[in-house]
Write a protein that holds these residues in place. Sequence first.
Motif, PDB file in Angstrom:
ATOM      1  N   HIS A   1     -14.189  -4.978   0.563  1.00 31.00           N
ATOM      2  CA  HIS A   1     -12.866  -5.342   0.324  1.00 31.00           C
ATOM      3  C   HIS A   1     -12.659  -6.729  -0.376  1.00 31.00           C
ATOM      4  O   HIS A   1     -11.741  -6.803  -1.075  1.00 31.00           O
ATOM      5  CB  HIS A   1     -11.898  -5.305   1.535  1.00 31.00           C
TER       6      HIS A   1
ATOM      7  N   LEU B   1      -5.964   4.417   3.240  1.00 27.18           N
ATOM      8  CA  LEU B   1      -5.859   3.137   2.856  1.00 27.18           C
ATOM      9  C   LEU B   1      -5.021   2.340   3.757  1.00 27.18           C
ATOM     10  O   LEU B   1      -5.264   1.041   4.047  1.00 27.18           O
ATOM     11  CB  LEU B   1      -4.965   3.362   1.573  1.00 27.18           C
TER      12      LEU B   1
ATOM     13  N   LEU C   1      -7.352  -1.012  -2.122  1.00 28.99           N
ATOM     14  CA  LEU C   1      -7.343  -2.080  -1.152  1.00 28.99           C
ATOM     15  C   LEU C   1      -7.833  -3.412  -1.498  1.00 28.99           C
ATOM     16  O   LEU C   1      -7.044  -4.519  -1.222  1.00 28.99           O
ATOM     17  CB  LEU C   1      -8.366  -1.627  -0.001  1.00 28.99           C
TER      18      LEU C   1
ATOM     19  N   VAL D   1      -6.213  -1.401   5.230  1.00 27.22           N
ATOM     20  CA  VAL D   1      -5.504  -2.729   5.266  1.00 27.22           C
ATOM     21  C   VAL D   1      -5.519  -3.179   6.847  1.00 27.22           C
ATOM     22  O   VAL D   1      -5.393  -4.470   6.808  1.00 27.22           O
ATOM     23  CB  VAL D   1      -4.031  -2.324   4.877  1.00 27.22           C
TER      24      VAL D   1
ATOM     25  N   ALA E   1       0.772  -1.152  -0.139  1.00 29.31           N
ATOM     26  CA  ALA E   1      -0.058   0.093  -0.007  1.00 29.31           C
ATOM     27  C   ALA E   1       0.789   1.156  -0.121  1.00 29.31           C
ATOM     28  O   ALA E   1       0.541   2.191  -0.729  1.00 29.31           O
ATOM     29  CB  ALA E   1      -0.955  -0.053   1.290  1.00 29.31           C
TER      30      ALA E   1
ATOM     31  N   HIS F   1      -9.489  -4.436   7.285  1.00 32.18           N
ATOM     32  CA  HIS F   1     -10.189  -5.225   6.491  1.00 32.18           C
ATOM     33  C   HIS F   1     -10.625  -6.768   6.885  1.00 32.18           C
ATOM     34  O   HIS F   1     -11.431  -7.217   6.700  1.00 32.18           O
ATOM     35  CB  HIS F   1      -9.552  -5.034   5.218  1.00 32.18           C
TER      36      HIS F   1
ATOM     37  N   GLU G   1      -9.627   4.440  -2.648  1.00 33.38           N
ATOM     38  CA  GLU G   1      -8.766   3.641  -1.727  1.00 33.38           C
ATOM     39  C   GLU G   1      -9.500   2.314  -1.381  1.00 33.38           C
ATOM     40  O   GLU G   1      -8.704   1.384  -1.511  1.00 33.38           O
ATOM     41  CB  GLU G   1      -9.024   4.483  -0.169  1.00 33.38           C
TER      42      GLU G   1
END
Length: 366
Positions: A261, A195, A281, A199, A175, A202, A277
């Motif tokens: 996601h 972002l 992702l 991560v 990322a 998620h 984003e």
Amino acid sequence: MSEKVYVDALSEGDLVQSTFLVLDKAIRPSRTGELYLRLTLADRSGRIEGRAWTDPEALGARLEVDDFVALRGEVTRYGDALQLDVADLDRLADDAVDLADYFPTSRWETATLWAQLRDLLSEHVESEQIRAFLDALFEDEETARQFRTAPAAMSNHHAYLGGLIEHVLSMCGVALRLAEHYDAYYPGLINRDLLLAGVVLHDFAKVWELSYRRAFDYSTQGRLVGHIPMGAEHVGRVAARAKSPISDDLQMHLKHLVLSHHGELEYGSPIKPMTPEALLLHQIDMIDSRMNMLSAERGETTSAAAPESWTDFRRRLGGRILFRGANSAGWEVETPTTAQDLIGPGIARGPSPNTGQNLNLFGDEP
């Protein structure tokens, strides 16, 4: 008890004294009507069936499914499969065994991965609200411990203890690089802080979706709710306990990152990615999970002497995969890699503010 002997090291005729995890047990009659105790025994290397013919009911009363046992026996062959003829066994307390002997585990030390992740977020997240949110996310030590321990999935990718934090840290590295790349091409398109928070968040609810104290399985709430809705719900709980206010707008964007996601409705996301984003992702998640799957496949498939190696059909990977072999020797230039180079998923070596120690997973001097 002597040194641990793993299932994949057993050979016919071996006399075994070792420890195993009991995945299943049953009293069964043989073809002649004689009762025996049938066990499914496991460690991190595989499974083997165990059978006890002497005092099967008394031996069976000593243990339950999911117990650790120490046993004596002999490796025999039944048809095409090895099995253990069990002479004696006893249940072991959990603290008498090393869990890493029984479950697949990340090759990285989770304490080091944890320090690297905290350092990365500390260094690169600038938004005060997102920093406050991430601090609140990890303030409960039990939840943080589960995050460091949990696998990232049941079977597809990073399916081992420590797999979740390994997956998240690796994704953070990707990322950062992609955010920097696209910021140079399209300034302001990607919010790096958002972002990175996505991560981390998620798959966070995998700590509750999966059961990983014994054999990997889904928890009841994991089956009935799932990690995506649970993760979105958790955003509000974390925001409520943060030391400074987390805006409704930021909470909405964080929830969208979690909810979308998986990318597609048929893959479990209730909504598709609708922000830059969220789109990025999803792609980073796909890249990192597939690279982990390919690494595992390569380990099972390749042989240095083979001209090339094909996997069997793999639905998750869209078909069969080719790995290079001896045929590539004429054009492929190999870069030597030493243990000194392997310091973790995407993090440069250096002193950690969280530990004060150099981040070197192999214990060698930097």
